[in-house]
Design an enzyme around this catalytic site. Structure first.
Site, PDB file in Angstrom:
ATOM      1  CG  HIS A 188      27.827 -33.383  20.946  1.00 20.07           C
ATOM      2  ND1 HIS A 188      26.541 -33.178  21.312  1.00 20.07           N
ATOM      3  CD2 HIS A 188      28.296 -32.248  20.477  1.00 20.07           C
ATOM      4  CE1 HIS A 188      26.173 -31.920  21.063  1.00 20.07           C
ATOM      5  NE2 HIS A 188      27.279 -31.201  20.592  1.00 20.07           N
ATOM      6  CG  HIS A 215      28.239 -28.758  15.949  1.00 22.26           C
ATOM      7  ND1 HIS A 215      27.082 -28.441  16.109  1.00 22.26           N
ATOM      8  CD2 HIS A 215      28.397 -29.370  17.486  1.00 22.26           C
ATOM      9  CE1 HIS A 215      26.310 -28.609  16.927  1.00 22.26           C
ATOM     10  NE2 HIS A 215      27.322 -29.056  17.883  1.00 22.26           N
ATOM     11  CD  GLN A 251      23.560 -23.515  16.273  1.00 23.46           C
ATOM     12  OE1 GLN A 251      24.687 -24.248  16.024  1.00 23.46           O
ATOM     13  NE2 GLN A 251      23.220 -23.355  17.559  1.00 23.46           N
ATOM     14  CG  HIS A 269      22.564 -29.183  20.726  1.00 25.17           C
ATOM     15  ND1 HIS A 269      22.929 -30.104  19.908  1.00 25.17           N
ATOM     16  CD2 HIS A 269      24.136 -28.522  20.822  1.00 25.17           C
ATOM     17  CE1 HIS A 269      24.166 -30.030  19.477  1.00 25.17           C
ATOM     18  NE2 HIS A 269      24.981 -29.358  19.945  1.00 25.17           N
ATOM     19  CD  GLU A 313      26.046 -25.730  24.345  1.00 29.44           C
ATOM     20  OE1 GLU A 313      25.219 -25.781  23.416  1.00 29.44           O
ATOM     21  OE2 GLU A 313      27.286 -25.565  24.332  1.00 29.44           O
ATOM     22  CG  ASP A 319      30.184 -29.085  21.344  1.00 28.44           C
ATOM     23  OD1 ASP A 319      29.396 -29.065  20.266  1.00 28.44           O
ATOM     24  OD2 ASP A 319      29.889 -28.238  22.088  1.00 28.44           O
ATOM     25  CD1 TRP A 331      28.824 -22.253  20.110  1.00 26.43           C
ATOM     26  CD2 TRP A 331      29.482 -22.544  17.754  1.00 26.43           C
ATOM     27  NE1 TRP A 331      27.931 -22.107  19.303  1.00 26.43           N
ATOM     28  CE2 TRP A 331      28.113 -22.207  18.249  1.00 26.43           C
ATOM     29  CE3 TRP A 331      29.928 -22.679  16.667  1.00 26.43           C
ATOM     30  CZ2 TRP A 331      27.401 -22.210  16.674  1.00 26.43           C
ATOM     31  CZ3 TRP A 331      29.144 -22.864  15.581  1.00 26.43           C
ATOM     32  CH2 TRP A 331      27.749 -22.533  15.548  1.00 26.43           C
TER      33      TRP A 331
HETATM   34 FE   FE2 Z   1      27.020 -29.040  20.356  1.00 25.09          FE
END
Ligand code: FE2
Length: 424
Positions: A58, A60, A154, A212, A215, A311, A317
């Site tokens: 996982h 991005h 997203q 996802h 979260e 991630d 983020w």
């Molecule tokens: Fe993610």
């Protein structure tokens, strides 16, 4: 191609040392006292831990390394502000920049022994530049690393009429997995539809599922139960991954107990992302302050396949990270209180075999006939590899050494004995 012989390898779950003979890119023989051809390359592992490559299920890659380039920084530190910033930044993204950043991170991954990676590609970007770039990259790096691409909505699927079309188009373009984001939808009902549509599409087009999901710190976010139901009804659990599930941390214990039972029944895979979720969730708690880490220990105890994702790597983020899954495991050891002796072994599984299972990988592991992908650490035990954040002295892909790292050398000059090449 000459043979490669790795001598004195400490393999996982054994107490003795083994030799590995690699021929034409595959493990040919694993045992003791193995003889290789006279011109074979020989590496002495010297009793250090030798294991299959690390797998990150996982990340991005479309957003990595943009943290330093952003004109607006994430001031609240929340998930929702990060999504807004990403939406603004996406307008400026070019294929060149995206691929340059992602390629740089792939080099970091390789240095850290990570040769299996699943990346999400934001498919609510109307140009689908992210999906196109990462699918191209997958092909370009295939001799070094195996990449999977997930179409990730997203901004949700039903928050804009365009998003479902984009998701379908991304599937046509050839992604490996279909993603969703039910907790981002405007209503509970849309969130349920989000999960159902992902399963419909994955089933119809024969793709994996990676959503996802939940979260958030909101204990009313309960979409994993819908995933479990769809997985059970369609027999798709082993091909499904639930990413994040941070709301589970805050669920009522009776509800969590029932839910975990259904996840186990569904045989679903679960991905915890300790870097991002240690900082993004429960930010409005005051004190005592809960943490956004899903229930890793409870799920593992009930036989669920749990693994760890990186991630984010320097994005809106999460502004830290260097592609080290050992660092992620170290963090989860503390945040998830996984410091029992067998739990430390499980942590190592969570970045290797468990992740490989989540990614539905075949041809993974140190086994005769498999592709000879492996890493050699600068330490002998899993505990020491995690404790010391050991370097991979050798990273080997299909029988070829693709990265070597010289561990730090320390000479203690003040000691009477002058401890030369002192080890921690
Ligand atoms: Fe993610």
């Amino acid at each position: 191609m000459t043979q490669l012989l790795i001598k004195n390898a400490k393999l996982r779950n054994t107490n003795r040392q083994s030799d590995l003979l690699i021929d034409r890119g595959k493990f040919q023989k694993i045992g003791t006292g193995i003889k290789a051809a006279p011109d074979a390359q020989v590496i002495d592992a010297d009793g250090n831990l030798v294991c299959p490559p690390i797998a990150d299920p996982h990340v991005h890659l479309d957003a990595v390394l943009v943290a330093g380039l952003l004109t607006r920084k994430n001031q609240t530190g929340t998930l929702l502000e990060a999504i807004d910033i990403w939406g603004e930044w996406r307008e400026h993204l070019t294929k060149d920049l995206l691929k340059t950043n992602a390629r740089k991170v792939i080099d970091w991954y390789i240095a850290n022994g990570v040769l299996r990676v699943r990346t999400h590609a934001d498919c609510t970007d109307p140009t689908l530049l992210t999906v196109e770039s990462l699918l191209e990259l997958k092909e370009e790096v295939k001799d070094l690393i195996d990449l999977q691409v997930v179409a990730f909505p997203q901004n949700g699927i039903f928050t804009d009429p365009m998003n479902e079309k984009l998701l379908r188009k991304a599937i046509d373009m050839g992604v490996d997995a279909v993603g969703g984001a039910p907790h981002i939808e405007y209503t509970r009902e849309d969130g349920v539809k989000d999960v159902e549509l992902v399963y419909d599409l994955a089933e119809k087009y024969d793709r994996l599922v990676d959503i996802h999901i939940d979260e958030t710190g909101d204990p009313h976010s309960r979409f994993v139960e819908v995933m479990a139901k769809e997985s059970i009804n369609r027999g798709m659990g082993e091909r499904s991954a639930a990413s994040h599930t941070t709301a589970m941390h805050n669920y009522d214990n009776d509800y969590a107990y029932k839910l975990i039972g259904n996840i186990a029944k569904a045989k679903m895979n679960m991905i915890a992302n300790p870097f991002d979720n240690a900082v993004l969730q429960n930010r409005r708690d005051g004190y005592p302050r809960r943490r956004g880490i899903t229930r890793v220990d409870e799920m593992s105890e009930r036989g669920i396949n749990v693994c760890i994702g990186h991630d984010s790597i320097m994005d809106p983020w999460y502004s830290m990270g260097k592609g080290s899954m050992l660092q992620a495991a170290f963090l989860l050891l503390h945040m998830g209180q996984l410091n029992g002796a067998s739990q430390i072994q499980q942590l190592f599984d969570m970045i290797t075999t468990n992740s490989a299972k989540t990614m539905c990988l075949s041809d993974y592991g140190i086994k005769e006939g498999n592709s000879a992908d492996l890493i050699i650490y600068d330490a002998q035990t899993e505990e020491d590899v995690i404790r010391l954040q050991s370097e991979c002295t050798h990273v080997i892909r299909k029988g070829r050494v693709i990265c070597k790292t010289q561990p730090a050398k320390r000479d203690l000059l003040y000691s009477e004995n002058k401890w030369v090449d002192f080890k921690l």
